[in-house]
Scaffold this active site. Structure first.
Site, PDB file in Angstrom:
ATOM      1  N   ASP A 104      -7.797  -5.527  13.817  1.00  0.00           N
ATOM      2  CA  ASP A 104      -7.583  -4.080  13.717  1.00  0.00           C
ATOM      3  C   ASP A 104      -7.148  -3.812  12.280  1.00  0.00           C
ATOM      4  O   ASP A 104      -6.007  -3.480  12.005  1.00  0.00           O
ATOM      5  CB  ASP A 104      -6.501  -3.697  14.728  1.00  0.00           C
ATOM      6  N   GLU A 152       0.971  -8.369  11.506  1.00  0.00           N
ATOM      7  CA  GLU A 152       0.750  -7.270  10.562  1.00  0.00           C
ATOM      8  C   GLU A 152       1.393  -7.667   9.244  1.00  0.00           C
ATOM      9  O   GLU A 152       2.587  -7.961   9.197  1.00  0.00           O
ATOM     10  CB  GLU A 152       1.381  -5.989  11.132  1.00  0.00           C
ATOM     11  N   THR A 186      -7.441  -2.419   8.112  1.00  0.00           N
ATOM     12  CA  THR A 186      -7.820  -1.272   7.293  1.00  0.00           C
ATOM     13  C   THR A 186      -9.222  -1.545   6.732  1.00  0.00           C
ATOM     14  O   THR A 186      -9.861  -2.543   7.064  1.00  0.00           O
ATOM     15  CB  THR A 186      -6.800  -1.078   6.149  1.00  0.00           C
ATOM     16  N   ASP A 187      -9.701  -0.651   5.878  1.00  0.00           N
ATOM     17  CA  ASP A 187     -11.042  -0.789   5.321  1.00  0.00           C
ATOM     18  C   ASP A 187     -11.126  -1.993   4.386  1.00  0.00           C
ATOM     19  O   ASP A 187     -10.100  -2.470   3.884  1.00  0.00           O
ATOM     20  CB  ASP A 187     -11.405   0.504   4.569  1.00  0.00           C
ATOM     21  N   GLN A 231       0.832  -1.201   0.000  1.00  0.00           N
ATOM     22  CA  GLN A 231       0.000   0.000   0.000  1.00  0.00           C
ATOM     23  C   GLN A 231       0.871   1.256   0.000  1.00  0.00           C
ATOM     24  O   GLN A 231       2.073   1.185   0.238  1.00  0.00           O
ATOM     25  CB  GLN A 231      -0.917  -0.005   1.228  1.00  0.00           C
ATOM     26  N   HIS A 272      -8.026   2.883  19.785  1.00  0.00           N
ATOM     27  CA  HIS A 272      -7.185   1.824  20.363  1.00  0.00           C
ATOM     28  C   HIS A 272      -7.720   1.338  21.712  1.00  0.00           C
ATOM     29  O   HIS A 272      -7.680   0.145  22.010  1.00  0.00           O
ATOM     30  CB  HIS A 272      -5.733   2.309  20.468  1.00  0.00           C
ATOM     31  N   ASP A 311       1.046 -12.825   6.822  1.00  0.00           N
ATOM     32  CA  ASP A 311      -0.366 -12.712   6.457  1.00  0.00           C
ATOM     33  C   ASP A 311      -1.247 -13.246   7.600  1.00  0.00           C
ATOM     34  O   ASP A 311      -1.146 -14.416   7.977  1.00  0.00           O
ATOM     35  CB  ASP A 311      -0.600 -13.523   5.175  1.00  0.00           C
TER      36      ASP A 311
END
Lengths: 277, 277
Positions: B156, B107, B158-159, B32, B63, B138
């Protein structure tokens, strides 16, 4: 070509922009710039002085939350005054309460009322109800002239710049207190706790100096800066956190319910700290 | 010359723009576009693919609310997994709980972790704690490989566009269920109820098909679209609405408190209708 309206300046360094499909109306009234636009995302919107006032998509939240919390806290609200709120949304909610005999709207800008009736009938629909009186005069003067008359007063003002500045002042709050009956309740919209770190403690202090029961409550208003909106309530007798909901009327809402009423008073730590400043 | 960053595209017809005083870092990672900027209003901000991830001004809300609701619902959380959340903010909150012995961060984008450590130490500060394990792999594969291991899993993400799409799918949710112990709790960030009218009922249905206790709760997140954010929780045993807070640890927070925990589950009518679709 895409047309966008941007709300800029109300919170320095932040801009919320909405794509506009059609500009339906624009004018400079005696008090402010007024625009009605259609948008793909939020439906029809009313803007004053380049600030979003309301949209068809989310107007129910603000209008329900400024009205029903106080009207359900009061045991028998009969006469209710709205200062500002010329779009009529708060009035529409108020007359859902069967005890209400008279709802008075005092909006300084006649054009907001007229334009809302023409372009936003879903919001303004109650303004011609026989229980409703509309006075296009200065709210500050109006409350000065009325004593011991209202069960509930709602201050549905624009932001504390331009024509609404006087609606955030101590002398106005004192006159509202005097215009309320001995068990009256006062509610004012008091902006976002993220971006108004001076205003909220100031208003809270003013209201606390007048009323034995003072509270702030919150609602999610997506078209206002931060989406987190505060309302400050002063109550002469009834505790909004101790309502017997079994005795309250039922009516249709899209945001407000009794759980939401109670939850709205649960303040995040940083908001508590703000009002204890 | 003013520099502004605009979040456009995530909600069609809406743009949130923030004035930027300095661009500190920009790169295209393997996954990204990543940017770190300083802003006068929100402090330092992390953007991914031109979408606001977090800001120093309001990061505490998201958070705290993704972490403490589940960690206080569980009676004794020892091992916690975070999928996504490479900035480390959820991890920082998790290790405030004295019962937690191990917090694992998975992450996919190593650069998010590295850049957060460099530019956002207030958020990433816990990533080097001895209780914390960081795996830059992953998350979908990670939960597939771990069974019956975690007390709490937090997604948590991203969109649901770009690298996070798989984190909103039923097969991923089933693997998370299997990675949890027999009394485990799952929480995922699930976007705004205003602008995600299809996603929220879909996720709710998926989670309800797995867990006996499924709930949505809300928080005010000013830098996310609409400011109203949902979290979807599936719990195998513990009811988040029936927590005995007298037995829970105390620690410092700026948003979360026990009243806020309870209030977060009070849903406006339109949100209730959304999940009952």
């Amino acid at each position: 070509m895409e047309l966008w309206y941007s709300e800029r300046g109300i919170v320095p360094g932040l801009a919320l922009s909405v794509e506009v499909s059609k500009v339906l109306h624009e004018e400079q009234t005696d008090f402010q710039h007024l625009a009605v636009v259609d948008t793909p995302l939020c439906g029809r919107m009313l803007w004053l002085d380049n600030i979003i006032m309301t949209s068809i998509k989310d107007e129910f939240i603000y209008h329900e939350m400024i009205s029903h919390v106080a009207l359900n806290t009061h045991e028998n609200p009969k006469k209710v005054l709205v200062i500002g709120g010329g779009d009529g949304g708060a009035i529409r909610e108020i007359i859902k309460h069967p005890s209400v005999e008279k709802a008075v709207l005092v909006e300084i800008d006649r054009r907001v009322v007229e334009v809302s009736k023409e372009y936003l009938p879903e919001i303004a629909c109650a303004l011609d109800d026989p229980k409703v009186e509309v006075h296009c005069v200065d709210g500050i003067q109006y409350v000065r002239d009325h004593k011991n008359e209202f069960d509930v007063i709602l201050v549905d003002s624009t932001d504390p710049i331009g024509p609404a500045v006087g609606l955030f002042e101590g002398s106005f709050y004192k006159n509202c207190y005097d215009a309320l009956k001995e068990d009256g309740i006062f509610v004012a919209q008091t902006e976002s706790p993220y971006y108004n770190e001076e205003l909220i403690p100031k208003v809270n202090k003013d209201i606390r100096s007048l009323y034995p029961i003072t509270n702030i409550y919150l609602a999610y208003v997506p078209t206002y800066p931060s989406g987190c909106w505060t309302f400050t309530m002063g109550s002469k007798k009834y505790d909004p956190k101790a309502v017997d909901f079994s005795t309250r009327p039922s009516y249709k809402t899209r945001y407000y319910n009794h759980d939401v009423h109670k939850a709205a008073f649960a303040l995040p730590n940083f908001v508590q700290e703000l009002i204890n400043k």
